[in-house]
Design a protein around this motif. Structure first.
Motif: not given
Lengths: 269, 268
Positions: A98, A101-103, A106, B197, B200, B237, B240-241, B244-245, B248, B251
């Protein structure tokens, strides 16, 4: 006849993609690497590359990439090994993946705060009496952040290799009286070497060419091949020299892939 | 291999997990800091989130990033699936190997080289740097990953399935749309999400091919971060987190569904 036309129709986009975005860019880089600043054909760029400045930069770039790969491996292998022993290992693996997957930007930005002059690490160092240190814009912070970023990518292939390992080998080794260390050295590690190689490949090549990390975290302490290419293309506007460095980076990349990829190809073919 | 792990190993694992998540939670924690820096936590505040949502420029950039990601993932999935079917159908193993190697070049190439070479390409082709150059390059570097996600699904497929469809009178097109595509759907979804992804997350390639007027989130964060710390980035962020979670989790369920399909095949 109709079959042939329909077949051609759906292959067209992919073939066009290969021609324009895979083959053409490589040829263009090669072509530009033979151009000097005035657009004439010359070998100046190649002559320049073999001067001490560029050779030293290449060497240091390799040294950092090597260091980053080694440290990443040292942390990733035990982690992957222990992960395979957990109960819900697939879930834990997902949790390791995980953060990757964070940019990237950042995460790099976060370290500006963590390693900053008044940041978390320095506060900790002061409380334990070591005192505040300049951490940001040093090669230490560069290596640390790079390792941090590459660890999930190294864990993944090693985990897969370990997971595929047939447990009867371990039982056999155990029955034959091998110690845990011998079992690891003679059985587990050799059998998971392909995963290690894949992980090193995924780490080493990008580590050679990172440029945003060097700019954000390492200041002017570290200049990698990637930084040099970016510099030549976007700052100096010397596309010829940039292309020449790119050509060498491509050559290095192929060498690394030959060194780390031989076994996998045999297994596949 | 279900030996118990020692306490020492457990501590090692916990430290690894903590280290991996530390920067992310560090960012999120300070996004609530009224103090305006990442060092001293003064008071809890939502100000940075408010500022974020009032920053129209940044919102447009987020929108750009999402549009580019969705469009490039969609287009690269279509082209990638067609490419995978083409590679699958090739009989000569030499041609197959060559095509696969060409396919993989953009995956193993360092971003800097992809970016620099695309910059040359677009300049020579006369494509203005901006939305289209970024979109084209994102499509370009996502296609090979879609191919790699779809190809294993294709080779899993039993050839007798195709023979049966043809015997029953299906045309070439029908075989593809009614048999092949449904069979490889999990691979297609996995490819789409990977492309999403990739797009991004991309910084380096976009950085090279973006003009003055057009930015994506990564490039914007880079230029903001070079100026120093701004807690709006932290707020961003955190969001974004969360997103993203969410991706995930989606997915994860899609790939789990994909893993179940072979069992279903046995049942059939």
């Amino acid at each position: 006849m109709e079959n042939k036309t329909t077949r051609n129709l759906y292959t067209i986009p992919y073939v066009i993609w290969i021609a324009f975005f895979v083959i053409a860019p490589i040829l263009l880089v090669l072509y530009y690497s033979f151009q000097d600043l005035n657009g004439n054909f010359s070998l100046t760029n190649y002559r320049n590359f073999f001067t001490p400045i560029y050779l030293e930069m290449t060497l240091s770039s390799f040294w950092y990439a090597f260091l980053i790969t080694l440290i990443t491996l040292l942390f990733a292998y035990p982690t992957a090994y222990l992960l395979t022993k957990l109960k819900h290992k697939q879930l834990w693996l997902l949790l390791i993946i995980v953060p990757s997957w964070i940019n990237l930007l950042l995460k790099a930005y976060a370290f500006l705060g963590i390693f900053g002059t008044y940041g978390m690490v320095n506060k900790f160092l002061e409380t334990i009496g070591v005192g505040s240190k300049q951490l940001l814009f040093t090669d230490f912070s560069f290596v640390f952040v790079s390792v941090y970023i590459f660890i999930p990518f190294m864990i993944l292939p090693i985990f897969n290799a370990l997971d595929k390992l047939n447990p009867t080998y371990l039982d056999a080794a155990n029955d034959l009286g091998a110690s845990r260390w011998t079992t690891f050295r003679r059985i587990v590690f050799p059998l998971t070497l392909d995963g290690v190689k894949a992980g090193c490949q995924i780490t080493f090549i990008p580590a050679l060419s990172l440029f945003m990390l060097t700019r954000l975290i390492a200041g002017s302490q570290v200049i990698s091949l990637g930084t040099a290419i970016e510099q030549q293309f976007l700052v100096t506007q010397n596309w010829g020299m940039g292309s020449t460095i790119a050509v060498f980076l491509i050559i290095f990349m192929f060498i690394i892939m030959l060194l780390t990829g031989t076994k996998r190809r045999r297994a596949r073919g | 291999m279900d030996k118990r792990i020692s306490p020492l190993s457990r501590i090692f694992l916990i430290i690894m997990f903590a280290l991996l998540y530390l920067p992310i939670f560090y960012l999120i924690f300070y996004s609530f800091n009224s103090g305006g820096n990442m060092y001293d936590f003064e008071n809890f505040t939502f100000d940075w989130y408010k500022e974020l949502f009032q920053d129209t420029r940044l919102l447009i950039i987020v929108l750009n990033t999402i549009v580019i990601a969705l469009l490039s993932a969609l287009i690269s999935t279509i082209i990638g699936v067609l490419g995978a079917i083409m590679i699958y159908k090739i009989r000569s193993s030499r041609t197959k190997y060559t095509l696969l190697s060409l396919n993989n070049i953009l995956i193993v190439s360092p971003d800097v080289i992809i970016g620099a070479s695309f910059l040359i390409l677009f300049t020579i082709a006369g494509i203005q740097l901006g939305f289209y150059s970024v979109l084209l390059s994102h499509i370009a570097f996502s296609i090979p990953i879609v191919v790699l996600m779809v190809l294993p699904k294709l080779s899993e497929m039993s050839p007798s399935l195709l023979d049966a469809a043809r015997d029953l009178g299906a045309s070439r097109w029908e075989v593809i749309t009614k048999v092949v595509i449904p069979y490889i759907t999990p691979g297609i979804f996995a490819g789409f999400f990977m492309a999403l992804t990739y797009s991004l997350d991309d910084f380096a390639v976009t950085f090279f091919v973006t003009g003055n007027g057009f930015t994506t989130l990564s490039v914007e964060i880079y230029s903001l971060a070079r100026q120093g710390i701004s807690l709006s980035i932290n707020a961003l962020s955190a969001i974004i987190f969360l997103v993203t979670m969410l991706i995930v989790v989606i997915y994860y369920f899609i790939t789990r569904r994909g893993k179940r399909s072979p069992d279903l095949e046995v049942l059939k």
